[in-house]
Every structure is written in structure tokens, then in C-alpha cells.
Design an enzyme around this catalytic site. Structure first.
Site, PDB file in Angstrom:
ATOM      1  CB  CYS A 132      15.165  10.210   5.234  1.00  0.00           C
ATOM      2  SG  CYS A 132      14.395   8.664   5.696  1.00  0.00           S
TER       3      CYS A 132
HETATM    4  N1  LIG Z   1      14.499   4.050   5.361  1.00  0.00           N
HETATM    5  C1  LIG Z   1      14.900   4.839   6.324  1.00  0.00           C
HETATM    6  O1  LIG Z   1      16.085   4.923   6.612  1.00  0.00           O
HETATM    7  C2  LIG Z   1      13.930   5.665   7.140  1.00  0.00           C
HETATM    8  C3  LIG Z   1      14.370   6.212   8.337  1.00  0.00           C
HETATM    9  C4  LIG Z   1      13.492   6.980   9.090  1.00  0.00           C
HETATM   10  C5  LIG Z   1      12.199   7.197   8.624  1.00  0.00           C
HETATM   11  N2  LIG Z   1      11.799   6.668   7.430  1.00  0.00           N
HETATM   12  C6  LIG Z   1      10.419   6.912   7.003  1.00  0.00           C
HETATM   13  O2  LIG Z   1       9.670   5.738   7.237  1.00  0.00           O
HETATM   14  C7  LIG Z   1       8.672   5.566   6.222  1.00  0.00           C
HETATM   15  C8  LIG Z   1       8.835   4.208   5.565  1.00  0.00           C
HETATM   16  O3  LIG Z   1      10.106   4.169   4.922  1.00  0.00           O
HETATM   17  P1  LIG Z   1      10.793   2.802   4.496  1.00  0.00           P
HETATM   18  O4  LIG Z   1      12.203   3.159   4.153  1.00  0.00           O
HETATM   19  O5  LIG Z   1      10.541   1.732   5.495  1.00  0.00           O
HETATM   20  O6  LIG Z   1       9.981   2.474   3.168  1.00  0.00           O
HETATM   21  P2  LIG Z   1       9.980   1.076   2.368  1.00  0.00           P
HETATM   22  O7  LIG Z   1       9.649   1.422   0.974  1.00  0.00           O
HETATM   23  O8  LIG Z   1      11.226   0.317   2.663  1.00  0.00           O
HETATM   24  O9  LIG Z   1       8.775   0.281   3.031  1.00  0.00           O
HETATM   25  C9  LIG Z   1       7.466   0.684   2.947  1.00  0.00           C
HETATM   26  C10 LIG Z   1       6.570  -0.527   2.757  1.00  0.00           C
HETATM   27  O10 LIG Z   1       5.229  -0.086   2.785  1.00  0.00           O
HETATM   28  C11 LIG Z   1       4.490  -0.867   1.862  1.00  0.00           C
HETATM   29  N3  LIG Z   1       3.233  -0.181   1.552  1.00  0.00           N
HETATM   30  C12 LIG Z   1       3.034   0.893   0.762  1.00  0.00           C
HETATM   31  N4  LIG Z   1       1.739   1.246   0.795  1.00  0.00           N
HETATM   32  C13 LIG Z   1       1.111   0.385   1.607  1.00  0.00           C
HETATM   33  C14 LIG Z   1      -0.232   0.230   2.030  1.00  0.00           C
HETATM   34  N5  LIG Z   1      -1.196   1.052   1.640  1.00  0.00           N
HETATM   35  N6  LIG Z   1      -0.517  -0.781   2.864  1.00  0.00           N
HETATM   36  C15 LIG Z   1       0.461  -1.634   3.274  1.00  0.00           C
HETATM   37  N7  LIG Z   1       1.742  -1.541   2.918  1.00  0.00           N
HETATM   38  C16 LIG Z   1       2.060  -0.543   2.086  1.00  0.00           C
HETATM   39  C17 LIG Z   1       5.433  -1.037   0.698  1.00  0.00           C
HETATM   40  O11 LIG Z   1       5.072  -2.124  -0.101  1.00  0.00           O
HETATM   41  C18 LIG Z   1       6.770  -1.247   1.432  1.00  0.00           C
HETATM   42  O12 LIG Z   1       7.025  -2.608   1.687  1.00  0.00           O
HETATM   43  C19 LIG Z   1       8.846   6.762   5.292  1.00  0.00           C
HETATM   44  O13 LIG Z   1       7.981   7.777   5.696  1.00  0.00           O
HETATM   45  C20 LIG Z   1      10.268   7.193   5.534  1.00  0.00           C
HETATM   46  O14 LIG Z   1      10.465   8.561   5.259  1.00  0.00           O
HETATM   47  C21 LIG Z   1      12.628   5.879   6.702  1.00  0.00           C
END
Ligand SMILES: NC(=O)c1ccc[n+]([C@@H]2O[C@H](COP(=O)([O-])OP(=O)(O)OC[C@H]3O[C@@H](n4cnc5c(N)ncnc54)[C@H](O)[C@@H]3O)[C@@H](O)[C@H]2O)c1
Length: 438
Positions: free
Chosen positions: A276
Site C-alpha cells: 500500500c
Molecule cells: N494488504 C493490505 O494491508 C491492504 C490494506 C488496505 C488495502 N489493501 C488493498 O486491497 C487490495 C488487495 O490487497 P491484498 O493485500 O489483499 O492482495 P493479495 O495479493 O493478498 O490478494 C489478492 C488476491 O486476489 C486474487 N486475484 C487476482 N486477480 C484476480 C481475479 N481476476 N479474480 C479473482 N481473484 C484474483 C489473487 O490471487 C490474490 O489471492 C489492493 O488494492 C490493496 O492495495 C491492502
């Protein structure tokens, strides 16, 4: 009964089925909270491995409670699939997929786009779509809305509802979790906002704060993370100046923190990490160009924060120099590759760049991380080492890059020749003779 009332009733009496696309750090805890509050949840992910793990009741996210997870799966409240046709069966769908940057530091919105297209294909009336992925202001209205309406032939605010609600989860935070972090919601219209709010109120214990549009919700999330990014840039610059002036930055921050208003403490370190803080501000930088505006503070902060891994190399070289040792062929142990303490996430972690920098200069580098035994960086696999008395003793320099609470810092101090602590992790160690702070 109108469409909205029908969906609203399903939300209130918990008969709505919730779909979550992307079962990662954001999606899985949200899936758990939704199922714990009484909704049946179907998780969607393109990674077959994750889908299989969910269906076996095997938890892979630190913030999710193992026993609760097993129970949700065994009672049929939570299941996962890679088959997007099941979107037909859901009433609410949340998109929680990655939003990284491409090699030109520009938003890679392809995951959001492909998930939205999948939703559009199976979108039906009486359905609510919420985007949770962090993104540039305008994404929901300019990208999701046209895709969904064009593919499905349905009309937003009449046939289906669309909102943006940023995820604010802080992995590893013991006090604030998905359930009790206030939620901001902005819908395409009033109906979308109202219905999305009703869903979150049914799932979370926290306040749900409604804003006038998805754009406001998208921008407030970027503001939160840009605020952190820039303040960390400022404190990193302060740390560099303090070192030149022989002032302890950590003591300075503690002293400044006694001011009861107008100051929030941020801490220096080897650079920014995680999915992030280092990335999100560049979503705004990119979008601002459309309005002929150059985001100067974001760029400057990025420069300082990126320089920190190089700065660690420079300071380490100076420390070794004092012991008449060259960095080349020195034996260095880096402690912690996770981007922050007490978690197993090493995405964008500055420690990876610190290790790479040492290697490029010919140092013999080993690493240890209690949460990460092995990691992959630029197609290369790195295996961790144990943290024994002998290994510590043999190292010319121990560099602490992540302040994991699991480490026994007294043991590390006693058995190391010299420590460069970039996180003030050793603050409670009494004998600090062989420790230098960032
Ligand atoms: N990790 C954090 O601390 C955090 C905090 C706030 C916001 N975010 C935001 O949340 C979002 C997700 O982050 P995250 O950390 O959970 O990512 P992550 O990589 O842990 O999880 C994302 C998941 O989405 C799946 N994916 C990708 N493309 C896909 C598709 N087309 N269909 C279905 N599944 C699909 C991936 O395989 C993965 O399992 C991002 O935009 C991030 O910026 C993350």
C-alpha cells in the site's frame, strides 16, 4: 416490493449471499467477518491453491482465527471457487484484488478490470457491487460503471447498485482489525450508498461513514496512505540529518511526542514496504497528470524513501570501515525481511533491496526471519539461516531491518560482534556498546 427493498430485506435478514473476489490479506478476513455475521459467503480466486486451502479449512492469513475459519468452512458458511459462474448465485459482490504498479510506476488496473468483466458477465438485477481495492479517484465511475452496464445491459441505481469502500486493514495490528475499523462508503447514487452501508453495518462493529460519491472515498484512501508516505519520507530525512549532527533521532521523536497536539510520531527505517504505502500515492500521481498537475511532494518523498536502502549500505560500509573491514567479502546477517514487524508479508520490503545492495558489493549475506524461511526476489530464491550463537558470532555485522517481537534482542546483542539497528528494535537492551542506531 421494489428491487431495492428486496435486496435491503435480504441484507437485513442475512439471507443475502456474499461473494468476495480475491482471497488475500483483504478478502479473506472480510469473507470471515461476513460469514461470522450470518451471511453465506462464496470466495472467488484465480489461484487454485488458495481455493483448495479455503475449502479444506486451512487458513493462510495471520489475521484470521484458525478455529473460526475451520468452523465457517465446515458449516458451509464459507466456500471458495475459481469458477466465476457462481457469481450468478450472489447478491453482493466485493472486489478485493491487487492494484500494483507496472514497471513504469503506473497503475496496473488489469486485476480490477478483469474481475469487473467477470462480474458484468454474471451480473443480475438486485445485486450490489463494491470495489475495495485501493485505486485512483474516478475508477468506480469511469472504469467499473461502464463495464458493468455495457456487459450486463443493466442500469446502475435502477437494476443494480455500485459503490466504493476502501479497505483500511493493517495486517498484524492486534487492536484494529477488519471488524472494528471505521468504514467509508461512497455509492454511485444515494441508493447504492444506502444499500452498501446497510451491508457493512450488518457485518462490522465499527462506524460506517457515508460520503457523497465513490470519488471522495477513493481519494480519502489515497490521502491516508500519501499522508503516511510523506511523513515517513520526512522522518527518514530527519534521521539522515540527525546522524550527520550526532543527534539520536529516536530520542528526538520521543521528545516531540510529548506535545499533546499537532504532532504524530512516525519512525525512520530502511525504506517503505508492503502493498500500500509505497504504491498508492503513485495512483494519484498518474491521475493528476490528466489534470496537468505534477504531484511534487509525492515524488520527493518517494526519492527519500527509496534512497534509504542505499543509505543503509553507506552507513554499514562506514561501520565496517571503523573495524578496518571492507564491505566486500564481509559476513553480514540481515534480521527481518518482512516489510513490518510480526507479519509474514515481504511485498516491496526494503530489506530485499538492502540484501541485494550488500550482495552487489560482494558481501556474504545471510538473512533470518522467524516468519519467512524462504523468499523469492527478482526470480532468485533466498533461503534463511538459523539464528544461533555461532552464526551471529561469525558475522562482521548484524543489520536489523524488521523489529520482530519474536527476536530475543539480549541474545542477539550478547552474541554479535556489532549491530546496525535500523528500527530501534534493541531499545530495551541494557548493554548497547556494540549497537549503532539509524
Ligand atoms: N494488504 C493490505 O494491508 C491492504 C490494506 C488496505 C488495502 N489493501 C488493498 O486491497 C487490495 C488487495 O490487497 P491484498 O493485500 O489483499 O492482495 P493479495 O495479493 O493478498 O490478494 C489478492 C488476491 O486476489 C486474487 N486475484 C487476482 N486477480 C484476480 C481475479 N481476476 N479474480 C479473482 N481473484 C484474483 C489473487 O490471487 C490474490 O489471492 C489492493 O488494492 C490493496 O492495495 C491492502
Amino acid at each position: 416490493m421494489s428491487i431495492k427493498e428486496d435486496l435491503m430485506n435480504k441484507i437485513i435478514n442475512k439471507t443475502a449471499v456474499v461473494g468476495i473476489i480475491g482471497l488475500g490479506y483483504v478478502g479473506l478476513p472480510l469473507a470471515m467477518e461476513s460469514s461470522k455475521s450470518g451471511y453465506k459467503v462464496i470466495g472467488f480466486d484465480i489461484q487454485e491453491k488458495k481455493v483448495a486451502m479455503v475449502n479444506k479449512g486451512c487458513n493462510y492469513i495471520g489475521d484470521v482465527e484458525d478455529s473460526e475459519f475451520k468452523e465457517a468452512v465446515s458449516t458451509g458458511m464459507l466456500k471458495a471457487t475459481s469458477n466465476f459462474e457462481f457469481i450468478k448465485q450472489v447478491d453482493i459482490i466485493l472486489i478485493c484484488v491487487p492494484t500494483p504498479l507496472d514497471k513504469y510506476q503506473q497503475p496496473d488496473i488489469s486485476y480490477v478490470k478483469s474481475s469487473t468483466e467477470a462480474v458484468g458477465k454474471y451480473l443480475h438485477s438486485e445485486m450490489l457491487v463494491i470495489l475495495e481495492s485501493t485505486t485512483y479517484p474516478g475508477t468506480t465511475e469511469e472504469l467499473l460503471l461502464p463495464i458493468l452496464q455495457e456487459i450486463s445491459g443493466l442500469k446502475c441505481e435502477t437494476d443494480f447498485y455500485l459503490a466504493f469502500s476502501p479497505e483500511r486493514v493493517d495486517p498484524g495490528n492486534l487492536k484494529y482489525k477488519t471488524k472494528n475499523i471505521p468504514k467509508v462508503v461512497g455509492g454511485i447514487g444515494e441508493k447504492s450508498t444506502e444499500i452498501a452501508s446497510a451491508y457493512y453495518k450488518g457485518v462490522l462493529e465499527s462506524e460506517v461513514y457515508e460520503v457523497s460519491s465513490p470519488k471522495v472515498a477513493e481519494m480519502e484512501k489515497i490521502l491516508e496512505n500519501t499522508y503516511r508516505n510523506i511523513n515517513i519520507g520526512l522522518i527518514n530525512e530527519m534521521a539522515i540529518i540527525c546522524n550527520k549532527m550526532n543527534i539520536n533521532i529516536w530520542e528526538v521523536i520521543e521528545a516531540a511526542s510529548t506535545k499533546p497536539y499537532g504532532f504524530q510520531a512516525f519512525y525512520p527505517g530502511p525504506g517503505l514496504g508492503g502493498h500500500c504505502i509505497p504504491l498508492d500515492p503513485y495512483y494519484l500521481t498518474w491521475k493528476a497528470k490528466e489534470y496537468n498537475y505534477h504531484t511534487r511532494l509525492i515524488e520527493t518523498s518517494g526519492e527519500i524513501n527509496n534512497y534509504m536502502s542505499q543509505y543503509i549500505l553507506e552507513r554499514s560500509t562506514k561501520i565496517l570501515n571503523r573495524f578496518k573491514k571492507a564491505l566486500k567479502e564481509s559476513n553480514i546477517i540481515v534480521l527481518g525481511v518482512a516489510y513490518k514487524n510480526d507479519i509474514d508479508d515481504y511485498r516491496e520490503s526494503p530489506a530485499l533491496r538492502v540484501i541485494e545492495n550488500f550482495q552487489n558489493e560482494g558481501a556474504e549475506v545471510q538473512f533470518n526471519d522467524p516468519y519467512i524461511p524462504v523468499y523469492k526476489y527478482k526470480e532468485k530464491i533466498y533461503y534463511g539461516t538459523e539464528l544461533t550463537k555461532e552464526i551471529l558470532n561469525k558475522a562482521d555485522l548484524v543489520v536489523i531491518t524488521t523489529a520482530h517481537k519474536k527476536y530475543n534482542y539480549d541474545f542477539i546483542q550478547k552474541n554479535s560482534q556489532f549491530i546496525f539497528d535500523t528500527r530501534n528494535a534493541t531499545k530495551d537492551v541494557i548493554n548497547r556498546e556494540n549497537i549503532e542506531l539509524l
